[in-house]
Design an enzyme around this catalytic site. Structure first.
Site, PDB file in Angstrom:
ATOM      1  N   HIS A 120     -50.817 119.993  44.479  1.00  0.00           N
ATOM      2  CA  HIS A 120     -51.221 121.162  45.263  1.00  0.00           C
ATOM      3  C   HIS A 120     -51.969 120.638  46.490  1.00  0.00           C
ATOM      4  O   HIS A 120     -52.662 119.618  46.412  1.00  0.00           O
ATOM      5  CB  HIS A 120     -52.145 122.014  44.398  1.00  0.00           C
ATOM      6  CG  HIS A 120     -52.497 123.345  44.973  1.00  0.00           C
ATOM      7  ND1 HIS A 120     -53.459 123.498  45.936  1.00  0.00           N
ATOM      8  CD2 HIS A 120     -52.021 124.582  44.721  1.00  0.00           C
ATOM      9  CE1 HIS A 120     -53.569 124.776  46.244  1.00  0.00           C
ATOM     10  NE2 HIS A 120     -52.701 125.466  45.528  1.00  0.00           N
ATOM     11  N   ASP A 197     -56.896 117.291  38.526  1.00  0.00           N
ATOM     12  CA  ASP A 197     -56.844 118.686  38.952  1.00  0.00           C
ATOM     13  C   ASP A 197     -56.382 119.493  37.736  1.00  0.00           C
ATOM     14  O   ASP A 197     -55.212 119.473  37.370  1.00  0.00           O
ATOM     15  CB  ASP A 197     -55.856 118.804  40.119  1.00  0.00           C
ATOM     16  CG  ASP A 197     -55.594 120.249  40.518  1.00  0.00           C
ATOM     17  OD1 ASP A 197     -56.058 121.170  39.815  1.00  0.00           O
ATOM     18  OD2 ASP A 197     -54.883 120.450  41.525  1.00  0.00           O
ATOM     19  N   GLN A 200     -54.280 124.164  36.432  1.00  0.00           N
ATOM     20  CA  GLN A 200     -53.214 124.766  35.628  1.00  0.00           C
ATOM     21  C   GLN A 200     -53.214 124.272  34.184  1.00  0.00           C
ATOM     22  O   GLN A 200     -52.297 124.607  33.424  1.00  0.00           O
ATOM     23  CB  GLN A 200     -51.832 124.468  36.263  1.00  0.00           C
ATOM     24  CG  GLN A 200     -51.666 124.977  37.675  1.00  0.00           C
ATOM     25  CD  GLN A 200     -51.672 126.509  37.775  1.00  0.00           C
ATOM     26  OE1 GLN A 200     -51.667 127.224  36.773  1.00  0.00           O
ATOM     27  NE2 GLN A 200     -51.667 127.016  38.998  1.00  0.00           N
ATOM     28  N   LYS A 223     -58.433 131.544  37.199  1.00  0.00           N
ATOM     29  CA  LYS A 223     -57.156 131.273  36.524  1.00  0.00           C
ATOM     30  C   LYS A 223     -57.328 131.250  35.003  1.00  0.00           C
ATOM     31  O   LYS A 223     -56.364 131.080  34.264  1.00  0.00           O
ATOM     32  CB  LYS A 223     -56.575 129.942  36.995  1.00  0.00           C
ATOM     33  CG  LYS A 223     -56.124 129.941  38.473  1.00  0.00           C
ATOM     34  CD  LYS A 223     -55.397 128.653  38.796  1.00  0.00           C
ATOM     35  CE  LYS A 223     -55.339 128.326  40.272  1.00  0.00           C
ATOM     36  NZ  LYS A 223     -54.363 129.120  41.010  1.00  0.00           N
ATOM     37  N   CYS A 362     -48.136 126.155  48.003  1.00  0.00           N
ATOM     38  CA  CYS A 362     -49.125 125.169  48.500  1.00  0.00           C
ATOM     39  C   CYS A 362     -48.743 123.744  48.121  1.00  0.00           C
ATOM     40  O   CYS A 362     -49.623 122.904  47.855  1.00  0.00           O
ATOM     41  CB  CYS A 362     -50.539 125.480  48.001  1.00  0.00           C
ATOM     42  SG  CYS A 362     -51.093 127.130  48.422  1.00  0.00           S
TER      43      CYS A 362
HETATM   44  N1  7TS Z   1     -54.536 122.906  42.000  1.00  0.00           N
HETATM   45  C1  7TS Z   1     -53.476 123.496  41.435  1.00  0.00           C
HETATM   46  C2  7TS Z   1     -52.554 122.689  40.566  1.00  0.00           C
HETATM   47  C3  7TS Z   1     -53.262 124.851  41.655  1.00  0.00           C
HETATM   48  O1  7TS Z   1     -52.209 125.445  41.080  1.00  0.00           O
HETATM   49  C4  7TS Z   1     -54.159 125.589  42.474  1.00  0.00           C
HETATM   50  C5  7TS Z   1     -53.933 127.037  42.810  1.00  0.00           C
HETATM   51  C6  7TS Z   1     -55.254 124.921  43.009  1.00  0.00           C
HETATM   52  C7  7TS Z   1     -55.405 123.577  42.755  1.00  0.00           C
HETATM   53  C8  7TS Z   1     -56.272 125.622  43.843  1.00  0.00           C
HETATM   54  O2  7TS Z   1     -57.018 126.485  43.068  1.00  0.00           O
HETATM   55  P1  7TS Z   1     -58.069 127.509  43.737  1.00  0.00           P
HETATM   56  O3  7TS Z   1     -58.541 128.319  42.601  1.00  0.00           O
HETATM   57  O4  7TS Z   1     -59.134 126.683  44.372  1.00  0.00           O
HETATM   58  O5  7TS Z   1     -57.295 128.289  44.747  1.00  0.00           O
HETATM   59  N2  7TS Z   1     -52.609 127.417  42.700  1.00  0.00           N
HETATM   60  C9  7TS Z   1     -52.082 128.590  43.094  1.00  0.00           C
HETATM   61  C10 7TS Z   1     -50.752 128.910  42.888  1.00  0.00           C
HETATM   62  O6  7TS Z   1     -49.952 128.166  42.348  1.00  0.00           O
HETATM   63  N3  7TS Z   1     -50.501 130.124  43.366  1.00  0.00           N
HETATM   64  O7  7TS Z   1     -51.620 130.606  43.887  1.00  0.00           O
HETATM   65  C11 7TS Z   1     -52.606 129.666  43.723  1.00  0.00           C
END
Ligand code: 7TS
Length: 408
Positions: A120, A197, A200, A223, A362
């Site tokens: 990401h 990271d 997920q 999440k 992303c």
């Molecule tokens: N890393 C991964 C693997 C992610 O899927 C996401 C967000 C992030 C980092 C960033 O997380 P945040 O909470 O700081 O935004 N992924 C997604 C997605 O797949 N669709 O919307 C957000």
């Protein structure tokens, strides 16, 4: 685990969209929130609201206790100690904080950071930018055919100059699961640390940072059934102790003069300013909720649904499914209807009450490798059930037929 009963604990899922039962399969973007989390946030504001770590009155002490209890709950979710959890705004901020602080100190000419082309953007850009500033090299692991990061591929690029190995545990596009335990051992043999990271993975499977040998782990509250604007960075105690703050201001200091300052211990030295107290309380409640349901059960349940969805999608002629050919180990299924833009797919599915994400997720470098400008993605969680899979498959079938008709 009874998904029907669970679903009823999420007020938003009782709603109908476009007159249809709501099929929410976009939990990789954000999850829905159960009543217990909503109640915890409300209760905090109604009964305990005050600023933390500063008031001497009883109310402020309760707010501080709530905040620190939440830290302990979140720590428990990943088998860490409370002092090893820094509250942040989410995975993105956790990874930036880590790259700026640890990366800023550990990287320089002759050193390198190892990551992958499947990250990401929030696990690529912080390392890319700190490496540029520090004159360090950014190295990429070769993905295998299925888009998987394997321990062997990591071992092939790690060397004595490697200071950080930074990888996602579960890909938000491919749904692949990386063997972070084996990779931690490879990183440690080279004298590097492993930053994971977990955006997920932490919400979806049992996580034990000690057992896996993970040095840093970033994840988001929103999440994992918690509120938005709150997340965490787990850091191994000895490593956090050696890291400088990134945000300077109130509540992170010990003593300040006009020309110098000393700082609190970790994790508080990383939490300058008034934190998201209600968010932390909500994230703590979410951590408790997930553990009560059981992370193994959640993982088993959502992978079962994702495998059923992937099999069903593959059987629809004219649909391409990405990611593992065989058994899936996560709840993520990415696909395209041939000849139809993913945004059109997502818009059409919405007419059937089905919420999926469409776009590059992303992960632009990964999408270039897949040769797809964009894809649609369904992602399952604990509140989904077989009916969601049926609704998704029927909607995709209808959408494909609709576009065939208008094209032909
Ligand atoms: N890393 C991964 C693997 C992610 O899927 C996401 C967000 C992030 C980092 C960033 O997380 P945040 O909470 O700081 O935004 N992924 C997604 C997605 O797949 N669709 O919307 C957000």
């Amino acid at each position: 685990m009874n998904p029907v009963a669970l679903r009823s604990e999420f007020p938003l899922l009782r709603r109908y969209e476009n007159g249809k039962r709501l099929c929410y399969v976009d939990s990789a973007a954000t999850s829905q929130k159960p009543q217990v989390v909503l109640d915890a946030v409300r209760r905090y504001y109604v009964e305990d609201n005050a600023n933390v770590h500063r008031g001497v009155y009883d109310l402020a002490a309760r707010a501080t206790q709530d905040y620190e209890d939440a830290r302990a709950e979140v720590a428990g979710l990943v088998h860490a100690e409370p002092e090893e959890i820094v509250f942040t705004r989410g995975t993105t901020e956790s990874l930036n904080l880590l790259a700026l602080s640890y990366g800023g100190q550990a990287l320089g000419p002759g050193t390198n950071v190892v990551t992958s082309p499947a990250e990401h953007h929030s696990n690529l850009l912080p390392w890319q930018q700190v490496a540029l500033r520090r004159g360090a090299e950014l190295r990429f692991v070769e993905l295998d055919e299925a888009g998987q990061v394997t321990p062997d591929a990591v071992a092939a690029v790690v060397d004595g100059g490697t200071r950080v190995v930074a990888l996602a545990h579960v890909s938000n596009v491919m749904g692949t699961v990386t063997d972070v335990g084996a990779i931690a051992a490879i990183a440690h043999r080279a004298g590097a640390i492993l930053a994971v990271d977990g955006a997920q993975s932490v919400p979806h499977m049992p996580m034990d940072v000690r057992q896996l040998g993970i040095d840093f782990l970033a994840f988001s509250g929103h999440k994992m059934c918690g509120p938005t604007g709150i997340g965490a960075l787990y850091g191994r105690r000895e490593l956090l102790a050696g890291m400088s703050p990134v945000y300077y201001g109130g509540e992170m200091i010990e003593e300040v003069t006009l020309t110098s300052a000393t700082f609190k211990e970790a994790p508080w030295r990383f939490e300058g300013g008034t934190p998201n107290i209600a968010g932390a309380v909500g994230m703590g409640a979410a951590a408790r909720f997930l553990q009560e349901v059981g992370l193994s059960e959640i993982h088993r349940h959502e992978t079962e649904l994702a495998n059923a969805a992937a099999d069903g999608l593959r059987r629809i002629e004219g649909v391409t499914v990405y990611g593992p050919e065989g058994h899936r180990e996560s709840g993520v299924v990415t696909f395209n209807i041939d000849g139809v833009h993913a945004h059109d797919v997502a818009t059409a599915l919405d007419q059937h009450g089905v919420c999926v994400r469409a776009g590059h997720h992303c992960c632009q470098p990964l999408m270039r490798r897949l040769g797809a400008a964009s894809t649609a993605r369904a992602s399952f969680y604990l509140y989904n059930d077989a009916e969601d899979v049926r609704q998704l498959l029927a909607a995709v079938q209808a959408t494909k037929e609709f576009f065939r008709r208008v094209a032909g």
